[in-house]
Structures are given as structure tokens and as C-alpha cells.
Design an enzyme around this catalytic site. Structure first.
Site, PDB file in Angstrom:
ATOM      1  N   GLY C  13      -8.023  34.288 -10.246  1.00 36.99           N
ATOM      2  CA  GLY C  13      -7.079  34.001  -9.242  1.00 36.99           C
ATOM      3  C   GLY C  13      -7.791  33.542  -7.855  1.00 36.99           C
ATOM      4  CB  SER C  40      -8.080  33.682 -18.635  1.00 36.88           C
ATOM      5  OG  SER C  40      -6.955  33.173 -17.547  1.00 36.88           O
ATOM      6  CB  CYS C 155      -5.349  39.771   4.753  1.00 37.95           C
ATOM      7  SG  CYS C 155      -3.701  39.181   4.432  1.00 37.95           S
ATOM      8  CD  GLN C 182       0.521  38.219   8.527  1.00 35.80           C
ATOM      9  OE1 GLN C 182       0.771  39.148   9.138  1.00 35.80           O
ATOM     10  NE2 GLN C 182      -0.141  38.026   7.448  1.00 35.80           N
ATOM     11  CG  HIS C 249      -3.790  36.438   8.749  1.00 34.24           C
ATOM     12  ND1 HIS C 249      -3.342  35.423   8.113  1.00 34.24           N
ATOM     13  CD2 HIS C 249      -3.720  37.311   7.744  1.00 34.24           C
ATOM     14  CE1 HIS C 249      -2.891  35.463   6.990  1.00 34.24           C
ATOM     15  NE2 HIS C 249      -2.848  36.701   6.618  1.00 34.24           N
TER      16      HIS C 249
END
Lengths: 357, 357, 357, 357
Positions: C13, C40, C155, C182, C249
Site C-alpha cells: 500500500g 500479492s 496524520c 488537509q 496538512h
């Protein structure tokens, strides 16, 4: 006049939603059948679309309340409509569109699946209205009585084929070098991830260049007893880019003609162009299919895409070319003229010609 | 080694600032003279630039403290440097650059003013290093002993001329249809208003198409006793667009060659290309001037513009063309390779060849 | 020193890829185990990632060749690494992370799944290093000997919690009104569709406001015998917007403190701030965690997000507030400091404290 | 009805052009006088505007042919119109607006120059129609008989003052923490350079925060014999950001009221709000000044800015706030409601009240 009842296959997708919006006050057609994938079936259209409704206009109340059907409810469709617009994807088109046609319902398909078939017209009224005649061969080939399949080309073609066709008819097109700058909405929804396209260009769109070249040559082809024979004597190269623009496909065109006209003649031809859509006063036909802009930096997608309510092509910057005769820039709204709007215009023409009787 | 003292004319502008940044740790050159318009003169460089400093890197301390001079303080320049980089605009170039050269200072000019003069080389080391020899004619023509003027081409050319030149040298280029998608930074600062370019494309950049065509043909021209004679036998058409990208000019190229090579041969030529900049190990030369990318959707401006610290050209999508032999896509960083970085590379080559002695 | 072998769960990812990039030359840690979803598994990492590799840097050769494992190959992980970074989604975190910990492997999880558990630390070294001590309670609660789970916050928090914490420790924070702007990359990949965000703002991010408020108060909470007790005496309101920015952000903060300091004192506290990460010379620690910028229009995401290689927070515009004591603006790189980079810093701190022995 | 003749000062600028567009089919007003800077004077309006015409609609033919006057041709203005809209900049406002008023012409000014004067109303019909009464004091103070000056507030205020005012009138506003995300068009043309704002946020707009706070408190102030007394008992903090959006200012609002209503009551108040503009059926008044949207991620600038033809404010996300009573999001079109459109609405109200007799 009693309105013609129509259906929409793939009604919940982006193009399906545009059919809903553009048909909501149509003077001739009335939406009576909506079909979508199994997950939407049996819900009301409003529920099925949920928060994926993309227009700034609201869902028309009457359509919002209609029940969405499964794509295999063909009997229902036959009872309720005279023809269907189909905006399903290629896989689904393969599975269902011919079954609708076989059962007697004309299918106007936005998918690319049938476009290469020599007995399926790929129609823009301004470009190749004569190709409609191939429908009789199609019905014969497939043993269909009332149904048929008609396609429209890839959304990039509208920008350049509409201004090129009057020139082709008068002077003969020989060579074309075309580069497109295509809007993000051309990739559907969710389509292009924002992380891929902001502050960027993607110089590749899967299969787009092949489709743009082949479909153009087919549309300029002639009818034979075996079907539509693509034009063989034009060298045509199309390079396609995705750019950070919401709507509106732009084409940079360089062309060599059989005879070189004076530039004023070219512009005059564009300004006075009236096709079958204008002659028949089709309700979705813009007053002018082609707007020539004299400002040196036009057309521009954001400023010009809504010309003629999104149904006109704007053209500008006709100038000599160091390689071929002339270069110019052309722009068309990819989700109106290049998708649902363009196909509704096709339907209006077919209706006038008696194909939905 | 003692560093060569250099000057920057137009030091407070966007390109001038890039010279400051790129020269701040240069192994051969050292900034010793900064000139700008009268409103900046007598201020420290930091004061003069004020809040118009565009790099995310800070102003190098030593340069920030230097006093900015007027453009007519030529005597001062002569005492303090061996040559000057000039990033003044065309009007100012006209007024001042020849005066510097006349007084014995070589001027490496980013302006377009001198590019059409047949005795001024328009240089990219990978393309036409031999054109440097015209400097002797220039000096003779103008009665200059040590000074001279050297130009670099418009920022759009780097993207396609660097990959085309090795092909031209081997197979001979005959015809080129090129469409560029150019970044906003190419218009300088403040440059393109945001209201004009967000969600938009502007299919026109003033004078850019003319410059792109003429300068390309001059760079592939040959030296005569009367100056550089532009190539006459190549048909070249360039259409230029402004797109909402910060940095990186992309070119979509369709080419016809004298002899058609196998595509593997083309890619091999690009991958193994080593020009004079690599052979002489010039400090700003990237290890490879050309990077070929095999992914089907590259190069892309945001992902690839910084290849080789912004000095390499990335190329991709070599494929057959329905019109000419091949199409490909090429990308170069317009404000590094296409402006200050490219000219610093030119200066390094000139230095190696003894032109600043 | 022999490097510590580490694993990455969810390695294919966006965040997993960042771990791969950031760990490729790490002085202490070496990637030895990669796990991802069944589709995967058994492929090489390069094959598994395919054309979804997002960095402009290439996949490190050695990692590209490694075989990707299934998430249930826990035995393999135990044999091959000392701890794992996990960037799987919440659903997968629920299924697998505790199983890894139970088998003795510390799990450093980017998922939000465990963040509300009172025995799981939600760690930023500059904010609450003391919360690491709750791990002993966690092990006791769950009957784990060597394994444990540690989280990092959402985040958005890094931007404001890092500059607020030194003020909180000195003057006591009482009230906070925060609005964030953001970046799109915060939504992962493919994330935000481009059609939704170009020329637009989306004033809503699912669950983000709740997480921002709750996790902040937990991070300022104190340890009790029953776990971490969230701070109860601070009124904190966070409104979150998505804006058309690639990375970074931004937070607009208005704060009321217990004692009102002089603004110079606030800035001095920021400029001189040295946390445990700096004191221990952790390899990913920036020289300064907080950069105060005096220009009146900074920080800006594109200009400042890479401060301290993306690990520093930039702060600006400290000024009086008509409502509370002061307002300021803070910015942090959401995919470096706010994701993989921040967790690697956590791992470095845990390593120094002996938690991977 | 015979139309009222009106003039436009600063007719060639961005806001001036909007007046031209919005007034071109106005049922009550007719443009009869256009003034601009000396460089435009004596040209036709079309010539004077040249290629800086920003609307996608064409220049109304009749206005395009009108001759542009100098700003000091006050006598001409007096003969030709009943009042003037002024969109000149602050410097020019200072020099000319009072002279027009002194000569008997009411001036409706978009400049900020007069907004702080206690005898000049800063008007939004939905917010403070009663402030119009201060005009009699203004005339007395300045010894003017028929002329007067009336201002409208900064474009950011419309988004939050219109939805806040009915709440303030019913429940009393006590505290407000507001953060705005403002469109690029708010900076005029050429305005924000594209290189500054693409992939970025600028967390600062010169003087915007001061104006937003002061003008809001003035608009909620009461009339005294000495002029308008600003509200003193509301604590209001506004932080202003520039974001990459073409049109539409968004405000994130957190509010504390004197009495806390149930959220349904708030929404009901908004949905049923009818101000003086609706009651008097002013032609530019939207049917509803406030649209409450129930979708969780609205309003969004691109989707909602044209609500009520750009004259309505859209509001959404009313929810509890951890700090104050409630938070919500509001959006208004900065160049329609926030500039020319808003002032035309003011003019309509003044006309109805007999101020142009």
C-alpha cells in the site's frame, strides 16, 4: 404530441445520470425505464444513486422515485419503452445489449464494444448521417426485425471530426496529426485519482489513440453491401493526453488537404455550417455546431466548453502550418456533446427518420 | 583551483534567482557581481529580492549580503568577473548586453533578442557544440576582442531537441509534428494569473511557436563564412499549449526520418547517448542526458521533471505512428535544464574550451 | 552494528511503500519480511506493487526482489524479524495485529483500530514519550511476554500537537479551536477522485474530527494503574477540510492558555525545543522538530512540507487572537512525519529504550 | 416603468465588468455612464476592456459601444445618472467618491476606504437594513443634500454573517471562532499568480482578518446620535486562508450563543428565513437567502457557489462543538453575492426606500 417512452441502461453511472438530467424536460422523449446492476435493483433511483449524484442540479423528482430494474428485465423494458440509451461498461454491453436488440428494442450504446462491427453505425449527425442506412443490413445479418444497435464514437473525436468534416467534404482531408488534451471527467467516476493528476499531465489514455484513429476513419468510410468500409486513404495519427481540467477535450490539429483553400474559405465554411441536425430542427441541436473564435488564445476548456449548452464545438487559431496546410485548435464538451448529449441528438435524428416506429 | 569570478545581470528575477541557487556551491564558478534594475541598486541582494524569493532553499548567505549594482556599472563588472550570465528581459538585453561584450566580457544570454543573429550561437551541448566556433566570426564582425554573446534556446526546445539530435545525426530527421504542454513557470513571475489556468488549458503562448521552429532549425544548421545557416530541408511544426503544471515542459513528437530504424535501435541510441558534456565530465552534466522510461504512461511532469537533478530529459512511449515513422513523448525541466541550469552547462563547456581565458 | 531485522505488514500500500523507501538505507533497521493481501503473496515485491509504485525514487533493488508473504505467515515473521511496522487497514488490523503481538512480535500500527484502547500508547516522541511505560500494563492485561502494540495518531495531529506540547507543558493549554486544511494524499490511493477536489474544498473527512479531538486528549493524558486517562480539562474543537494540495496538512489554531506568555516567549520555546528524539540523536529525528518562520504568509504546504526532510513541523503567524490568547498556523508532512516517517521515529525511540531486545 | 439611469466607476476592472454583466437586463436600472482611469477614457467600453473581459458571456452590445469617461467628469455623471456603483480601488475611492457624493450623487462603494466611518452604512440587506438610517446623519455631518456614500462589507463576511444574523437576533451570539477558505478570484485580476497557489494554501490575506472582524462587529452594532456604534460584547476571531478554488468563499464557524437552541431550531430558522429583500421582492433577491444542505460533506465551493444564481448562502454540517455550542460550514459566491451582486441588491433596497428620488 405524446412523448416517446425511453429507457436507460446503466442509469446510476456518470453518463446514466447525465441522461437523466438531459432528458428530464425533453420535448419528445420521456424516461420510463431505468436499469442498473443488481446492487441497485429494486431501490428507488434516488436511493440507488445515493451520494454519488454528480450534477449540481437536483435529481428530477419523478425519476428519483422510479424503481430501478435489473438489466435482465428485458420484457419489462419492451413493454415500457420504444428504445433504450445504454451507458453500461463494455463487459456488460457484451452481455446485454444484443439481447435487448434481439427482443426488438433499438439500443443506442455509449460502449465501445460494437463500434468496430461493420454493420453498426458510429454516428455524429454532423459527420456521417448516411451511415444510419447500414441498420437494414445489420437487421438482415442478425435476423432482427425492429431492434438494432447504434453507437457513438469515443468522446475525443467530437472535437475534431465536427470541424474537419465540412472541410473533408469540400477539399478532401489527406493527412492529420492530432494531439488531444483531455479532461479528467472523460475517465468516468471515480476515474483519475487526484494524486495522479494535480500539477501533472498523463501522456497516455488506455486504448484511446487506437479508438480515435480507427473510429475516425470508419466514420468517413462508405457503405458497401458488406457493411461500412473505413476510409483507407487518409493518414491519421492521434496522441492523447490527460490534463488537470474538469470538462472539455481540446484537440491540436495539423491537416493536409487535397486542395489547399484560402483560410477565409475555411472559416466561412465553419461559420455557415448547417448539418442535418440544424435542418431538421432537432431539439438538442445547437444553432451552430461550430463556433469560430477570433481571439488568439481560444478556445479554452473552462471558458468555451459550454458553448451551445455544451453541444457546439468551438474552434480557433486557424493558421498556416510549417508541415501541412493548416493548424487549428478545437474543443468539445466531453460529457455533454461527447456522451449523453451527443447520443440524445442521435436519437432525435433516428426518431425523425422513423426508426422508433 | 581558483574559482572563476562570474556576474549575473537581472539577478533579482526568477531566472536570476536560479543562477544564484545553482551557482552557490559550484566547483568552478563563483558569483562576484550582481546587477539589476535601478530600483534594486545599492541594496543588499537579500533586501532587493525581499519576499519575492522563489526557491525553498534559503538565499546563500554570502550572496545575500552582496551589494546589487546598476546594469550600467560595466566597469565594475569588468574588474570583478570573467563573464556574465544575463537573464534580463529582451528590452534590457537590447540596451546592455552588447555593451558588456564590447567592453570585453562574454555574455551568456537567456533573452531571445540575439537568437536570430547568424553569428550568435544558440547552444545546447548535446545538440550543436560545433556552433561555438562561430564566435570568432562574431568577434570579427563586431570588432570585439575578448567579449562575445552566446544564447540558449527557448525553454520548450530542450525537451525534444536533445532526444531528436542523436536520431538526426544517425538517421536524418525529415518531418516533425510537435505539440507541447508547457508548465506555468515558463511564463516567469508573476506570470500566468491563477484565475486563467486552474481547470483550464491555454492553447497559445505568444511567439513560442515561431521561436520553437526557427531556433530548432538554426541549431541543426551548419556553419558558413557568413554565419550559421539554418537547416532548410526539415519540415517542422510546433503547437504550444500552457497547462496547469508547475514545472516541466512535455512534448508529443511525431517524426519521419530519412531511414526508418528499428525501435530498439532508437531506444538503444538514447540509452547509450554520451555527448560532449559527459565526455568532458562537466560538473552540471547529468550522468545520462536522456532517460528512456518503459512504463506505458511516462514521462509525467511531476514524477520525472527532476531526473538528473533537472538536467536530464526523460523520454517514453516510442511507438509506431500512423502518419510518420514514430511518435514519442519527451519531458524536460523548463526552469533548470531549460533556463539557468542549461546555461551553466554551456558556460562549463566554454570554460573547458578556453573561452574565458 | 548488526542491523535489527524488521517486517512490514501491508507492504504494497501507499504507507507500506513509504516504509520501504524510508527504511532502504536506515542505519539501524533492515527490512527482512514483507506481508500483504493474498493477491500479492508469493510474488516478488516489485511484481506485487506493479505500476502502483508511487515514489519518484525507484524500488530498492534488494527489497524489490524479496518474496511477499501472506499476513497469516506469522511463524515466518517471528523467525525473520524483531518487530513489524503495520500499515494494513482497520479491518485487517483487527484480524491480524493482535495475533502477531501474541506470538511475541511488537507491532507498530498505523491503523486507528487500537488507538482508543487505554493500554495502547499513541506515540509522538515530542509529545508523550512517557506513555511508552503503559506497555508493561498492556502485556500484563493481555498475557503477552514480548509482543505489544503501539500506535501513532491520525496524520492531522502532528501539525498542531508538536508545537502545542511545549506550550502546554510550560503554560497549560485550556481551550483550542482548530481548523485543518488537509492534503489529498491523506486519503491514501486511489483516494480522492480528481473530479471531486479540483477547484474545490470538501469540508468533511469521515471520522477525522472525532479522532483528532480524542487522540489529542489521550496523548496529553496521564498514566494510571488502569491505563492512560485522557485529559479532561481542555476544551478542544477540530474542524477538518480536504483541500487540493498533494502533501502537507495545515492547521489554523486559536489557543487559550492557563497563563498568557509574551509572544517572544512562545517563539523562543519553539525555536529552542529539543525533545527526547533530539537528545537521543535518533537517526530520523530532525535537528529541530519545530521551525518558526517569520514571513507573514508562511508556512505554506508546497514550500514548507519538506522541512527537516518532512519530519519537522513549520509554524508561523503567531499573533494575538480576539477570542483566545493567540492564533498560529502549523504545517506537517502528512505522509512522512504523519505516517511512515513518524512511526520509524517511534521505533527508533523504542529500540533505544530496549523494547526490541 | 422608466428605468433608473446608473453609472459605474471603475467599469473596466473585474468587479466593474460584473456590474456590466449583472445590470445588462436589470428590470429597474439601466447603465448610462461608465468611468475608468485615464488610459481607458474616450475609448468605447469594448475597446477599453480589450482582451481583459472575464465573463464567458459576451459584453452587452449597447454597453460595449458606450464611451468611457474619466473619473473627474462628474458633471457628466450628474446629468446622466441617479446614482453610481463604484468599484475603484481604495486610492481612487479616496480621491473621487466623496466628490461625487458632494455633487449630489449617491455612491455605492465596493472599496474598503469608507467602511470604518461611523456615519457610513456597511450594508447587507439580510443583516442590518436599519443601518441605512444613518445616511441622514452622514448628510448632516458632511453638509450633503442628496448624495451619500454606502459601502458593503469585505467579500468574506457574506458567508457567515447571513446565516449568523437570524441566530444572533433570536439567541444572541457571544463568541465566534471562524476560519475561512477563500477563492482566488477574491484577489481580483491578475490577482494570485498561479505559481503561488497550485498545490498550495496561502494562510494569509493582507488586512483580511482585521476587516472581517471589525466590519462584522460594526454590522451588528446599533445607531447612536454620533453614528454606528460597533458591537462590543462579542468575541470574534477570524483566520483567513487563500485556497486553489476559482470562486466561492467557505467559512468554518464555531459559535457560542447566549441561549443554546436545539439544532432543529437552528436549521428551521435558516430554512424559513425571509429578510427585507424577500419581503420587498427585490429583483436580485434569491427566493431563499440561506439554503441548508443535509448531506454530510456540503457545502462545497464548486458544487454550491451558484445556489440562488450566486446570491444565496449555502450552509451545512451543523453539529455540536466540543468548545462552543455548535459548529457549521457556510459558503457564499465571493464575486456575485460578495461583490457586484450584493451591491445591486443594496441598490434595489435603497431604491425601494426612496433614496434615489
Amino acid at each position: 404530441m405524446k412523448k416517446i417512452p425511453v429507457g436507460i441502461l446503466g442509469a446510476t453511472g456518470v453518463v446514466g445520470q447525465q441522461y437523466v438530467t438531459l432528458l428530464s424536460n425533453h420535448p419528445w422523449f420521456e424516461v420510463r425505464f431505468l436499469a442498473a446492476s443488481a446492487s441497485s435493483a429494486e431501490k428507488s433511483y434516488s436511493e440507488a444513486v445515493g451520494d454519488r449524484w454528480h450534477s449540481t442540479l437536483a435529481i428530477p423528482e419523478k425519476i428519483g422515485a422510479m424503481r430501478v430494474r435489473r438489466l435482465d428485465e428485458i420484457e419489462k423494458a419492451i413493454n415500457e419503452c420504444a428504445f433504450v440509451f445504454s451507458s453500461v461498461n463494455n463487459e456488460t454491453a457484451k452481455l446485454f445489449e444484443e439481447r435487448f436488440a434481439e427482443h426488438g428494442l433499438p439500443v443506442l450504446s455509449n460502449a465501445s464494444y460494437h463500434r468496430a462491427s461493420t454493420d453498426v453505425p458510429v454516428l455524429i449527425p454532423e459527420v456521417n448521417p448516411g451511415h444510419i442506412d447500414i441498420i437494414s443490413l445489420q437487421r438482415k445479418n442478425r435476423n432482427w426485425s425492429k431492434g438494432f444497435i447504434l453507437a457513438k464514437p469515443n468522446c475525443a473525436l467530437q472535437s475534431y471530426m465536427i470541424p474537419l468534416t465540412p472541410l473533408h467534404n469540400r477539399f478532401g482531408v489527406k493527412k492529420l496529426a492530432i494531439t488531444t488534451l483531455q479532461a479528467m471527467s472523460g475517465a468516468g467516476y471515480p476515474g483519475v485519482p487526484s494524486m495522479d493528476i494535480v500539477d501533472n499531465v498523463i501522456p497516455y489514455i488506455p486504448d484511446e489513440e487506437e479508438k480515435s484513429e480507427q473510429e475516425s476513419l470508419k466514420m468517413w468510410g462508405h457503405l458497401t453491401e458488406l457493411g461500412i468500409a473505413s476510409e483507407k486513404n487518409i493518414a491519421l495519427s492521434v496522441h492523447c493526453n490527460r490534463v488537470p481540467v474538469l470538462d472539455g477535450h481540446l484537440a491540436c490539429v495539423s491537416m493536409e488537404l487535397e486542395q489547399k483553400p484560402h483560410p477565409d474559405e475555411v472559416i466561412h465554411l465553419w461559420q455557415t455550417f448547417q448539418g442535418v441536425a440544424q435542418e431538421l430542427h432537432l431539439p438538442s441541436a445547437p444553432a451552430q455546431s461550430i463556433h469560430y473564435l477570433f481571439q488568439k488564445d481560444r478556445p479554452q476548456p473552462r471558458l468555451d466548453r459550454l458553448a451551445g449548452s455544451g453541444m457546439s464545438v468551438t474552434v480557433g487559431r486557424l493558421r498556416p502550418c510549417s508541415l501541412f496546410h493548416y493548424r487549428f485548435v478545437a474543443l468539445s464538451h466531453n460529457t455533454i456533446r461527447g456522451a449523453a448529449g451527443g447520443m440524445i441528438l442521435n436519437a432525435e435524428l433516428l426518431f425523425k427518420m422513423g426508426y422508433f416506429a
